[in-house]
Write an enzyme that holds these catalytic residues in place. Sequence first.
Site, short mmCIF file in Angstrom:
data_model
loop_
_atom_site.label_atom_id
_atom_site.label_comp_id
_atom_site.label_asym_id
_atom_site.label_seq_id
_atom_site.Cartn_x
_atom_site.Cartn_y
_atom_site.Cartn_z
N ASP A 96 -3.96 8.34 -0.84
CA ASP A 96 -5.05 7.72 -0.90
C ASP A 96 -5.82 7.83 -2.37
O ASP A 96 -6.36 8.83 -2.71
CB ASP A 96 -6.02 8.08 0.33
CG ASP A 96 -7.26 7.02 0.48
OD1 ASP A 96 -6.92 6.11 0.06
OD2 ASP A 96 -8.05 7.30 1.35
N ARG B 172 -0.74 -5.21 4.68
CA ARG B 172 0.19 -4.74 3.43
C ARG B 172 1.49 -3.84 3.80
O ARG B 172 1.14 -3.04 4.96
CB ARG B 172 -0.88 -4.24 2.53
CG ARG B 172 -1.78 -4.92 1.87
CD ARG B 172 -2.85 -4.06 0.95
NE ARG B 172 -3.52 -3.09 1.64
CZ ARG B 172 -4.09 -2.14 0.97
NH1 ARG B 172 -4.57 -2.11 -0.03
NH2 ARG B 172 -4.84 -1.14 1.83
N ARG C 28 0.86 -1.17 0.04
CA ARG C 28 0.08 0.20 0.19
C ARG C 28 0.96 1.11 -0.03
O ARG C 28 1.84 1.19 0.84
CB ARG C 28 -0.99 -0.20 1.22
CG ARG C 28 -1.65 1.34 1.67
CD ARG C 28 -2.84 1.29 0.46
NE ARG C 28 -3.91 2.49 1.09
CZ ARG C 28 -3.74 3.69 0.83
NH1 ARG C 28 -2.90 4.14 0.32
NH2 ARG C 28 -4.72 4.41 1.45
N GLU D 65 -11.02 4.05 -4.88
CA GLU D 65 -11.24 2.64 -4.87
C GLU D 65 -11.41 2.35 -6.20
O GLU D 65 -11.95 3.23 -7.09
CB GLU D 65 -12.10 2.02 -3.90
CG GLU D 65 -11.98 2.33 -2.39
CD GLU D 65 -10.60 1.40 -1.98
OE1 GLU D 65 -10.49 0.44 -2.45
OE2 GLU D 65 -9.61 2.30 -1.56
#
Length: 207
Positions: A78, A124, A73, A81
Amino acid sequence: MSRSWSRGPRRRYAPRPPRSLWRRLLDYGLTVVLLALFILVAARLDRLETRKEQGTAIVNDGDSITLGIERIRMRGIDAPEYTQTCRKEGADYPCGKLARQSLVRLIAGRPVSCSGWQRDRYGRLLGDCKAGDTDLNRAQVQSGWAVAFGDFETDEATARAAKVGIWAGSFEEPQDWRDSHHDQPVEKKHGTLASLGDALRELVRLW
């Protein structure tokens, strides 16, 4: 042109009284304690092992990849999605898929290297990743296909002003989208300050 000035009364400085024996012992004791803490921290830092992974990347979405068997990650950012949609010019569009495509273009088939020591709630590795000289974490934010998530606030502000990527329209913050679509714990930001806090907590745990 003349200047006039007057000499004021001289200030008298009295020598400081010598410190008491107890005060000197306290100072020496604090020095010894601080030195001991420094030695302990230095001895434990090697326990915070930094992992380094490199190879051909499988791009999962706009902020996560797989190198070999290691899921990574990307730290401090961010991205929407993969199934998330955003809105531009009155219509929905698949911003999650476009964020993934942006990362694919940035990698451009080159080997990727990532390093980090923290892990997220899915296990992750939180990694800082590069493809050649390209800082992938920063570049995703600069291109407008990821928001700052603990780091890269200046790059986000530049992308927002230029209205590139998701900033060209309206969108739901990826964190908020996840919260509304999945019954999962809130993911904490993982920038520099959060990393320092995690390091301190890990050092305390190791002691």
